[in-house]
Design an enzyme around this catalytic site. Structure first.
Site, PDB file in Angstrom:
ATOM      1  N   ASP A 215       0.851  -1.202  -0.016  1.00 35.30           N
ATOM      2  CA  ASP A 215       0.043   0.103  -0.135  1.00 35.30           C
ATOM      3  C   ASP A 215       0.901   1.228  -0.027  1.00 35.30           C
ATOM      4  OD1 ASP A 215      -2.648   1.353   0.463  1.00 35.30           O
ATOM      5  OD2 ASP A 215      -1.500   2.114   2.017  1.00 35.30           O
ATOM      6  N   GLU A 271       1.483  -0.511  -5.192  1.00 37.15           N
ATOM      7  CA  GLU A 271       0.466   0.489  -5.312  1.00 37.15           C
ATOM      8  C   GLU A 271       1.161   1.886  -5.469  1.00 37.15           C
ATOM      9  OE1 GLU A 271      -3.296   2.681  -3.625  1.00 37.15           O
ATOM     10  OE2 GLU A 271      -1.663   2.368  -2.246  1.00 37.15           O
TER      11      GLU A 271
END
Length: 551
Positions: A215, A271
């Site tokens: 993330d 990401e």
């Protein structure tokens, strides 16, 4: 376990061609009836996922968390939130999925932790605590330190700084939070932060996870001077104070060493939102991450020229580092495809998350069906967000008092947030909770479901040849059987009709998508493998329709 897809030679890594299904645990399936999806619910639905034909499951965070940001505020990286199940249940889920040929990818959240994490609780309890060095605590500016240390803005609106209160009740230092105030940023210059996350990787790899999704992967390192952000500052060239700084690459090289140390090598997926394709590609060098999400394609409008440019740009960016591209139409942060493609502006930006935007769901559904065939035909890996295979629209009438996303709460009503794409899935029946929770469950789903979703349940679509579910099943089955699909080369057809995208994969496969107002003649072919909608009576391809051809 056998590799999926004959297009994968034994030496070809599975992830280069995988179809990966994103599971948002809170909203997938609720086995215990408390209104929140759980890992036992996912285990019950593994046959559904196997029939869909996916190669892997990516789970949004399932760790213990106060859920200030849907689980991206992690209190314990080595556990499972009680509402989702137990660590043993997660291990069982990973093993059961592997038995069906489905791998598991877990979500790692390294930029920040929960304010309830033991490290941060110790840091705020004592201004002299050693744990404060694990975060970004700074005195404020102004006569009495009443102003934040710099002008950085949170991704969720407002200042990126939160002031603490000392044990004696006086105002204390400020701490950095690029997201919610309950998500303090970690200081990745501290060796303990690096060691902790490397150990967390091993923890989940040892339990059978085949990879991790990272993330906010480009945000970890900060300029230690914490300078003000200039108005013109963009993440370009490695000079931004907290995006895409050069030191990140050493972090991911260390992670890659760990991933490669396992006999069945684990995959690292970033990401990464970056406008500079050359900087983006650096993360995909052979000793760093394996793949990264393709946000340029995700945010593209439904326009052939823009999509073609995105496809070409994506493939060109990945080519120098020999990394596979990834393709995705939706995820837990963006407006669902059926809704987005039914609007006058079909692109996506967080500003597009607004109430009252006119939407033609029939048009959006037709385009979403064509987009499914387009993405599944492109070279590389494909991600499918849960519910896209059911053609679910964005839920845009959730009562304000039921919204839970901090993006909505911190915006003061400007943004409806991301809850509309996180509404629990409809599995069966003709009224809420549509089989999401077991019959007789006392608790309602954590977000309300629409009253008109009966035709969109998995049960209603099962076996219906015209349904979105059967389109996805058919396309994924053909993709697996077709030697030219998955990883490989793409060649645009030179004589394609205007306002179409038409390309060839290998020697015998072509995909054609018509974006124009009029039906177009298909290129020469020997067979039509699948279409996203019916062809015209004369065999022409109607507007907003895609076809897979044997050529």
């Amino acid at each position: 376990m056998a590799e999926h897809g004959p297009q994968n030679a034994p030496e070809t890594p599975w992830w280069r061609s995988a179809v990966i299904y994103q599971v948002y645990p809170r909203s997938f399936a609720d086995a215990d009836g408390d209104g929140t999806g759980d890992l036992a619910g996912v285990r019950e639905k593994l046959p559904y996922l196997a029939e869909l034909g996916v190669d892997a499951l990516w789970f949004n965070p399932w760790y213990p968390s106060p859920m200030a940001d849907g689980g991206y505020d992690v209190a314990d990286y080595r556990g499972v939130a009680p509402e989702f199940g137990t660590l043993g249940g997660a291990e069982k889920l990973i093993a059961d999925a592997l038995e069906l040929g489905i791998r598991t990818i877990v979500d790692i959240v390294p930029n920040h932790i929960s304010s309830e994490h033991p490290w941060f609780r110790a840091a705020v309890a004592d201004p002299a605590a050693a744990e404060r060095e694990l975060f970004w605590f700074r005195p404020g500016r102004g006569a009495d330190g009443e102003l934040p240390p710099n002008n950085w803005i949170s991704e969720f609106h407002g200042s990126a700084w939160t002031r603490t209160t000392n044990p004696d009740g006086t105002p204390g230092d400020w701490y950095l939070n690029l997201f919610d105030s309950r998500q303090p940023d970690l200081n990745w210059a501290h060796p303990a932060v690096r060691e902790e996350h490397e150990d967390v990787l091993r923890f989940w790899f040892d339990r059978g996870a085949s990879g991790v999704r990272i993330d906010s992967a480009a945000l970890l390192e900060k300029d230690p001077a914490l300078p003000d952000l200039a108005p013109e500052a963009v993440p370009n060239g490695g000079t931004h104070p907290y995006i895409d700084r050069d030191g990140l690459h050493d972090i991911y090289r260390a992670w890659r060493h760990i991933a490669d140390s396992y006999p069945d090598r684990r995959v690292l997926i970033g990401e990464i939102w970056l406008p500079d394709t050359e900087r983006f590609a650096r993360y995909l060098r052979p000793d760093e991450l394996h793949t990264a999400f393709n946000f340029d394609f995700l945010t593209c409008p439904w326009e052939p020229a823009r999509l073609k440019a995105s496809i070409d740009g994506t493939l060109a960016a990945h080519a120098p580092v020999a990394a596979p591209a990834t393709w995705v139409l939706a995820n837990h942060d963006v407006t669902r495809t059926v809704t987005r493609y039914g609007r006058a502006d079909t692109s996506f930006g967080f500003a597009a998350k607004a109430r009252g935007v006119p939407t033609d769901l029939d048009l959006g559904t037709r385009r979403a069906r064509a987009a499914a065939l387009l993405t599944l035909a492109l070279p590389g890996a494909v991600y499918i967000y849960q519910g896209e295979e059911l053609g679910l629209p964005e839920v845009e009438d959730i009562p304000v008092e039921k919204l839970q996303d901090p993006m909505a709460l911190r915006s003061g009503g400007v943004s409806p947030g991301r809850d509309g794409c996180r509404v629990p899935l409809p599995w069966s029946g003709d009224a809420p909770p549509y089989g999401f929770s077991p019959a007789g469950a006392e608790s309602e789903p954590w977000l309300p479901q629409p009253d008109d979703w009966a035709s969109r349940t998995a049960e209603a679509q099962d076996g219906d040849p015209d349904s979105m579910l059967e389109l996805y099943r058919t396309a994924i089955r053909l993709r697996r059987a077709e030697p030219a699909l998955g990883d490989g080369e793409l060649d645009w057809l030179p004589d394609a009709a205007p306002d179409t995208l038409a390309f060839r994969r290998g020697d015998g496969f072509a995909c054609v998508v018509n974006f124009g107002l009029d039906a177009v003649e298909l290129p020469p072919h020997t067979d039509v493998l699948v279409t996203s909608g019916p062809l015209a009576e004369d065999g022409a391809l109607p507007t907003d329709t895609a076809a897979w051809l044997r050529v």
